[in-house]
Design an enzyme around this catalytic site. Structure first.
Site, PDB file in Angstrom:
ATOM      1  N   PRO A 107      -3.472 -11.139   1.745  1.00  0.00           N
ATOM      2  CA  PRO A 107      -3.825  -9.747   2.049  1.00  0.00           C
ATOM      3  C   PRO A 107      -3.596  -8.788   0.880  1.00  0.00           C
ATOM      4  O   PRO A 107      -2.708  -7.941   0.907  1.00  0.00           O
ATOM      5  CB  PRO A 107      -2.916  -9.409   3.231  1.00  0.00           C
ATOM      6  CG  PRO A 107      -1.713 -10.273   3.043  1.00  0.00           C
ATOM      7  CD  PRO A 107      -2.201 -11.538   2.365  1.00  0.00           C
ATOM      8  N   CYS A 108      -4.428  -8.915  -0.145  1.00  0.00           N
ATOM      9  CA  CYS A 108      -4.256  -8.085  -1.331  1.00  0.00           C
ATOM     10  C   CYS A 108      -4.503  -6.613  -1.023  1.00  0.00           C
ATOM     11  O   CYS A 108      -4.075  -5.741  -1.769  1.00  0.00           O
ATOM     12  CB  CYS A 108      -5.184  -8.567  -2.449  1.00  0.00           C
ATOM     13  SG  CYS A 108      -6.909  -8.592  -1.989  1.00  0.00           S
ATOM     14  N   HIS A 109      -5.179  -6.329   0.089  1.00  0.00           N
ATOM     15  CA  HIS A 109      -5.421  -4.931   0.448  1.00  0.00           C
ATOM     16  C   HIS A 109      -4.130  -4.228   0.867  1.00  0.00           C
ATOM     17  O   HIS A 109      -4.091  -3.015   0.950  1.00  0.00           O
ATOM     18  CB  HIS A 109      -6.446  -4.857   1.581  1.00  0.00           C
ATOM     19  CG  HIS A 109      -6.036  -5.570   2.829  1.00  0.00           C
ATOM     20  ND1 HIS A 109      -6.135  -6.945   2.972  1.00  0.00           N
ATOM     21  CD2 HIS A 109      -5.500  -5.111   3.985  1.00  0.00           C
ATOM     22  CE1 HIS A 109      -5.689  -7.276   4.183  1.00  0.00           C
ATOM     23  NE2 HIS A 109      -5.293  -6.190   4.806  1.00  0.00           N
TER      24      HIS A 109
END
Length: 156
Positions: free
Chosen positions: A113-115
Site C-alpha cells: 500500500p504505497c498510497h
DNA sequence: AACGTACACTTAT
DNA sequence: ATAAGTGTACGTT
C-alpha cells in the site's frame, strides 16, 4: 502456473492485475479496462471494503535489495492509516529519498500500500496520478469511519 | 563498465 | 532558500 490478468473498476480508473496462484506480479492504474477477472480481494477493496490482501503475496517483498525490506515494511501499514517516507526509512535504516524511489518502482500498488506513505509536509507522489492516492486514502478513512459509527452518526 | 543524472524526501545550513 | 545524503535505474560515453 499460468499468469492471469484482468481488471476491475476504481472510480474513473481501472485496476489492472497480473497474477499466478497467490502471487501478484503487477498492479497498475489505467483509464482503460483490461479484459479478464481479478482476484476477489481487489474487487472487495475497490468496493470500499477493508481488505489487506493477506492471502496473497507480492513479488516485491522478495526483492533482494533494500527495496524488499521497504516493501515489507510498507505492507505493515494498517488500512486507513498513513506513515511518512521518513518513518519508513528509519525502520529499515535508509533515507527517505530511497523510500520514495522504492514507492515509485512498486510493481504492486494496493498489495503493497504505497498510497499510505506520504510526505512529512505534502501528500507525496503517485503514478499515474496523485488524485488516485487521495481517493484511496479518503476511501479508507471513510470505510473506517463507517466501521466505527455503523449508524451514520458522527462527532468531529 | 564507468559515469552522470534524476528522482513519489528530509534535515541541517 | 539551498545543499547534502541516500540507493537504484537509465541514458550516454
Amino acid at each position: 502456473m499460468e499468469v492471469l490478468s484482468g481488471s476491475c473498476r476504481f472510480g474513473l480508473w481501472f485496476v489492472h492485475v497480473w497474477w499466478s496462484g497467490t502471487t501478484i506480479f503487477q498492479v497498475l492504474f489505467s483509464k482503460f479496462p483490461l479484459d479478464g477477472p481479478v482476484p476477489p480481494p481487489f474487487t472487495r477493496y475497490c468496493a470500499g471494503m477493508e481488505e489487506r490482501f493477506l492471502s496473497y503475496e507480492s513479488v516485491a517483498t522478495s526483492y533482494p535489495t533494500i527495496y524488499g525490506q521497504i516493501y515489507a515494511e510498507v505492507r505493515k501499514v494498517a488500512y486507513g492509516e498513513t506513515e511518512t517516507y521518513g518513518e519508513i526509512a528509519r525502520k529499515v535504516s535508509t533515507s527517505p529519498r530511497v523510500v520514495g524511489q522504492a514507492m515509485r518502482r512498486n510493481p504492486t500498488p494496493l498489495v503493497i500500500p504505497c498510497h499510505r506513505v506520504v510526505g512529512l509536509h505534502g501528500i507525496g507522489g503517485f503514478s499515474p496520478s496523485p488524485e488516485i492516492k487521495e481517493a484511496l486514502i479518503s476511501m479508507e478513512e471513510k470505510t473506517n469511519q463507517k466501521k466505527k459509527h455503523p449508524d451514520g452518526s458522527s462527532f468531529q
